[in-house]
Motif scaffolding. Structure first.
Motif, PDB file in Angstrom:
ATOM      1  N   SER A 157       0.849  -1.247   0.165  1.00  0.00           N
ATOM      2  CA  SER A 157      -0.048  -0.105  -0.035  1.00  0.00           C
ATOM      3  C   SER A 157       0.920   1.038  -0.090  1.00  0.00           C
ATOM      4  O   SER A 157       0.504   2.155  -0.878  1.00  0.00           O
ATOM      5  CB  SER A 157      -1.012   0.045   1.214  1.00  0.00           C
ATOM      6  OG  SER A 157      -1.878  -0.967   0.999  1.00  0.00           O
ATOM      7  N   ASP A 184      -5.481  -0.943  -5.014  1.00  0.00           N
ATOM      8  CA  ASP A 184      -4.910  -1.553  -3.886  1.00  0.00           C
ATOM      9  C   ASP A 184      -6.087  -2.493  -3.339  1.00  0.00           C
ATOM     10  O   ASP A 184      -6.768  -2.120  -2.514  1.00  0.00           O
ATOM     11  CB  ASP A 184      -4.500  -0.430  -2.844  1.00  0.00           C
ATOM     12  CG  ASP A 184      -3.774  -0.768  -1.767  1.00  0.00           C
ATOM     13  OD1 ASP A 184      -3.485  -1.991  -1.543  1.00  0.00           O
ATOM     14  OD2 ASP A 184      -3.496  -0.148  -0.855  1.00  0.00           O
ATOM     15  N   GLU A 185      -5.802  -3.735  -3.561  1.00  0.00           N
ATOM     16  CA  GLU A 185      -6.573  -4.780  -2.921  1.00  0.00           C
ATOM     17  C   GLU A 185      -8.139  -4.462  -3.225  1.00  0.00           C
ATOM     18  O   GLU A 185      -9.037  -4.184  -2.206  1.00  0.00           O
ATOM     19  CB  GLU A 185      -6.328  -5.113  -1.496  1.00  0.00           C
ATOM     20  CG  GLU A 185      -5.090  -5.437  -1.214  1.00  0.00           C
ATOM     21  CD  GLU A 185      -4.874  -6.114   0.185  1.00  0.00           C
ATOM     22  OE1 GLU A 185      -5.787  -6.739   0.584  1.00  0.00           O
ATOM     23  OE2 GLU A 185      -3.857  -6.043   0.769  1.00  0.00           O
TER      24      GLU A 185
HETATM   25 MG    MG Z   1      -1.941  -2.797   1.723  1.00  0.00          MG
END
Ligand code: MG
Ligand code: ADP
Length: 251
Positions: free
Chosen positions: A52, A172-173
């Motif tokens: 991240s 991000d995910e």
């Molecule tokens: Mg992360």
């Protein structure tokens, strides 16, 4: 999966010797990474490895302590209009959607182009409707985010990012907060973007998507890029011990 061969030498996004610390924690360690126009780079790695933070530094949501990051050859601006422009060029889709709760779905997509790109509101609305159509939620345009399912909200978030005509899209995910039955609808939209030639950086635990869609896999551990490889090579025979351990746990 790619329909057109794409060059990798351009370096649309380039990180060189990037270091980031939070207090004593050295979270990015001498990170070098070049992402060419049209590349799809999937970033894998255990929780806390810096994935991240890597995304956030590219979007300048985090300052770096040393090193250089360039977008299209230009170093990241630190403030003002140039920073707003950069954030428009580097789209971001988060795990938690981050839609504006008090704006309609349509307004969520219209706002950025009107405020940052200075696009005429009527033009921005037409484009927003086309994008909502493209991600399959046009019928939700006048609702508020909370009235939508998680999968629909994430598709709106993707439409919102696309509305800015970003040079690169960071994910991000994007499916980690979704109920399992909604994961595929978001991956389908992302796959469509891959096929359209969008430059993408995707942090994900969806190994099927990684294997199918990625041009390259970047494996991070403890703030370092430990391995950068072709997805087939990575998943069949990762060369580092840390990647072998990681894959052993998740596959
Ligand atoms: Mg992360
Ligand atoms: P990942 O996304 O791979 O799980 P992160 O980039 O979120 O990893 O975090 C990497 C490390 O940096 C972790 O140890 C995390 O606790 C730390 N970290 C991330 N953001 C902050 C912050 N704002 N302040 C202090 N530590 C942070």
């Amino acid at each position: 999966m790619r329909k057109f061969p794409v060059g990798r030498s351009t370096g649309l996004v380039a990180l060189a010797g990037v270091n980031k610390r939070f207090g004593k924690a050295h979270v990015l360690k001498d990170v070098d990474l070049t992402i060419g126009k049209g590349d799809v780079v999937v970033v894998l790695g255990p929780s806390g490895s810096g994935k991240s933070t890597l995304c956030r530094t590219i979007n300048r949501l985090e300052r770096i302590d040393s090193g250089v990051i360039t977008i299209d050859g230009d170093p990241l601006p630190s403030e003002g209009k140039a920073l707003a422009q950069l954030r428009a060029d580097v789209g971001m889709v988060f795990q938690s959607f981050n839609l504006f709760a008090h704006k309609s779905v349509l307004e969520n997509v219209v706002l950025g182009p009107v405020k940052v790109r200075k696009v005429d509101r009527t033009v921005a609305k037409e484009k927003a409707m086309r994008l909502l159509e493209r991600v399959g939620v046009a019928d939700q345009a006048n609702k508020y985010p909370a009235q939508l399912s998680g999968g629909q909200q994430q598709r709106v978030a993707i439409a919102r990012a696309l509305a800015m005509d970003p040079k690169v899209l960071m994910f991000d995910e994007p499916t980690s907060a979704l109920d399992p039955e909604m994961v595929q609808e978001v991956l389908d939209v992302m796959t469509d973007l891959v096929e359209q030639g969008m430059t993408m950086v995707v942090v994900t635990h969806e190994m099927g998507f990684a294997r199918r869609a990625a041009d390259r896999v970047v494996f991070m551990s403890d703030g370092e890029i430990v391995e950068e490889a072709d997805p087939d090579a990575f998943f069949t025979a990762p060369s580092s011990r840390r990647a072998q351990d990681f894959l052993g746990k998740i596959l």
